[in-house]
Design an enzyme around this catalytic site. Structure first.
Site, PDB file in Angstrom:
ATOM      1  N   SER A 164       0.843  -1.198   0.000  1.00  0.00           N
ATOM      2  CA  SER A 164       0.000   0.000   0.000  1.00  0.00           C
ATOM      3  C   SER A 164       0.881   1.252   0.000  1.00  0.00           C
ATOM      4  O   SER A 164       1.742   1.396  -0.870  1.00  0.00           O
ATOM      5  CB  SER A 164      -0.960  -0.047   1.194  1.00  0.00           C
ATOM      6  OG  SER A 164      -2.012   0.869   1.045  1.00  0.00           O
ATOM      7  N   ASP A 262      -9.894  -4.269  -5.228  1.00  0.00           N
ATOM      8  CA  ASP A 262      -9.150  -3.200  -4.568  1.00  0.00           C
ATOM      9  C   ASP A 262      -9.380  -1.889  -5.307  1.00  0.00           C
ATOM     10  O   ASP A 262      -9.214  -1.834  -6.537  1.00  0.00           O
ATOM     11  CB  ASP A 262      -7.654  -3.553  -4.570  1.00  0.00           C
ATOM     12  CG  ASP A 262      -6.800  -2.605  -3.742  1.00  0.00           C
ATOM     13  OD1 ASP A 262      -7.294  -1.548  -3.322  1.00  0.00           O
ATOM     14  OD2 ASP A 262      -5.617  -2.935  -3.523  1.00  0.00           O
ATOM     15  N   HIS A 292      -7.491  -5.715  -0.973  1.00  0.00           N
ATOM     16  CA  HIS A 292      -6.377  -4.961  -0.411  1.00  0.00           C
ATOM     17  C   HIS A 292      -6.011  -5.534   0.957  1.00  0.00           C
ATOM     18  O   HIS A 292      -6.864  -6.023   1.693  1.00  0.00           O
ATOM     19  CB  HIS A 292      -6.795  -3.496  -0.260  1.00  0.00           C
ATOM     20  CG  HIS A 292      -5.683  -2.557   0.023  1.00  0.00           C
ATOM     21  ND1 HIS A 292      -4.928  -1.978  -0.966  1.00  0.00           N
ATOM     22  CD2 HIS A 292      -5.190  -2.073   1.187  1.00  0.00           C
ATOM     23  CE1 HIS A 292      -4.030  -1.183  -0.430  1.00  0.00           C
ATOM     24  NE2 HIS A 292      -4.166  -1.222   0.889  1.00  0.00           N
TER      25      HIS A 292
END
Length: 321
Positions: A164, A262, A292
């Site tokens: 991320s 995601d 995610h």
């Protein structure tokens, strides 16, 4: 493909918690509570991380005279070996996340014994907005170079990695090494990017398709970005949005792993294409049926262990073997 059945059951529980008022979306919470909730989620997603990995607490010097906490993970059996290093930056939108929240991820990356994993605790927003995290990432590379011999690490075999927002920091280091080598202490040999943020400046179709109901929500992304990079100019800076770096010199080979469900999916694909166009070798993988944050889900989705195996095998074969 459909959402993985194990993940689907977890998402149903999360939705039930919201409907009954037992939980709230992160972007509706005060920062302190959001951080605490994110920490607690690690105990649910991966309650039994590998215990066979030794962890050494470190301090990493910064350019302003401060220090960052860090942790070095490696198998005890490799204590006398000089290992390549995965410099790993945790996710959390630059606002939440910590060494604790991603302890299981670092343990699993170190479990094979092929690599040591160094995790820096870079500073978080809103207390430390853009570009503080970028400076901390660069300073972590310099600290690794300084301490490599003492720690039995090979500074010439460096992998920058993260998930991320942490993957964004890793990407920024790789771009810096390719385009501005005088600004970084070591040249990475590879980059591992798990579901990176690559463009804060716009929303794409996946932001709308997966806006809610898949753990990371589009409104939460906006909340993160407002805390970290509040102005349009900051969000268009390539150090916040690597996709806007344009055509760069060829970078270290990249392994980009995306989640099918995601909001960040489309920008991840676009970034992989940008790297390919610039001559960077890219292995793009899409983890079907997952959302995610899948790296932290070993406790609920059995197939996550295979994701680690494939990423590490790629490193050994293509970059740091």
């Amino acid at each position: 493909m459909p959402v993985h059945p194990d993940l689907s059951a977890f998402l149903e529980l999360a939705e039930f918690g919201r409907l009954t008022g037992k939980s709230q979306p992160m972007h509706t919470l005060p920062v302190a509570q959001a951080r605490a909730d994110f920490e607690r989620s690690s105990q649910i997603l991966d309650p039994n991380p590998p215990g066979a990995v030794e962890v050494q607490v470190l301090q990493l010097s910064t350019r302003d005279g401060g220090v960052l906490d860090g942790r070095l993970y490696r198998l005890a059996s490799t204590a006398d070996q000089v290992l390549p290093t995965i410099l790993y930056f945790h996710g959390g939108g630059y606002v939440v996340g910590s060494l604790d929240s991603h302890d299981s991820v670092c343990r699993r990356l170190a479990l094979s014994g092929e690599f040591a994993v160094l995790a820096p605790a870079y500073r978080l927003a809103p207390e430390y907005p853009f570009p503080a995290a970028v400076h901390d990432a660069l300073d972590s590379v310099a600290a690794l170079k300084e301490q490599a011999e003492l720690l039995h690490l090979d500074p010439q075999r460096l992998v920058v990695a993260g998930d991320s927002a942490g993957a964004t920091l890793a990407a920024v280091l790789a771009i810096t090494a390719a385009n501005h080598p005088e600004q970084i202490a070591l040249k990475p040999q590879a980059q591992l990017l798990f579901y990176p943020v690559t463009d804060m400046s716009v929303q794409r179709a996946s932001h709308r398709t997966y806006a809610e109901g898949y753990l990371l929500e589009t409104d939460t992304l906006a909340w993160f970005y407002q805390h970290y990079a509040g102005s349009a100019a900051e969000r268009q800076d390539w150090r916040a949005s690597p996709l806007l770096s344009g055509q760069t010199a060829a970078q270290a080979p990249a392994y980009i792993s995306l989640a099918e469900y995601d909001p960040l999916f489309d920008e991840g694909v676009a970034y992989a294409e940008l790297l390919k166009q610039g001559g960077t070798p890219v292995q793009l993988t899409v983890e079907q049926g997952l959302s995610h944050d899948f790296l932290r889900m070993s406790g609920i989705v059995e197939s996550v262990d295979d994701i680690y195996r494939r990423a590490l095998q790629w490193l050994v074969t293509n970059a740091c073997g």
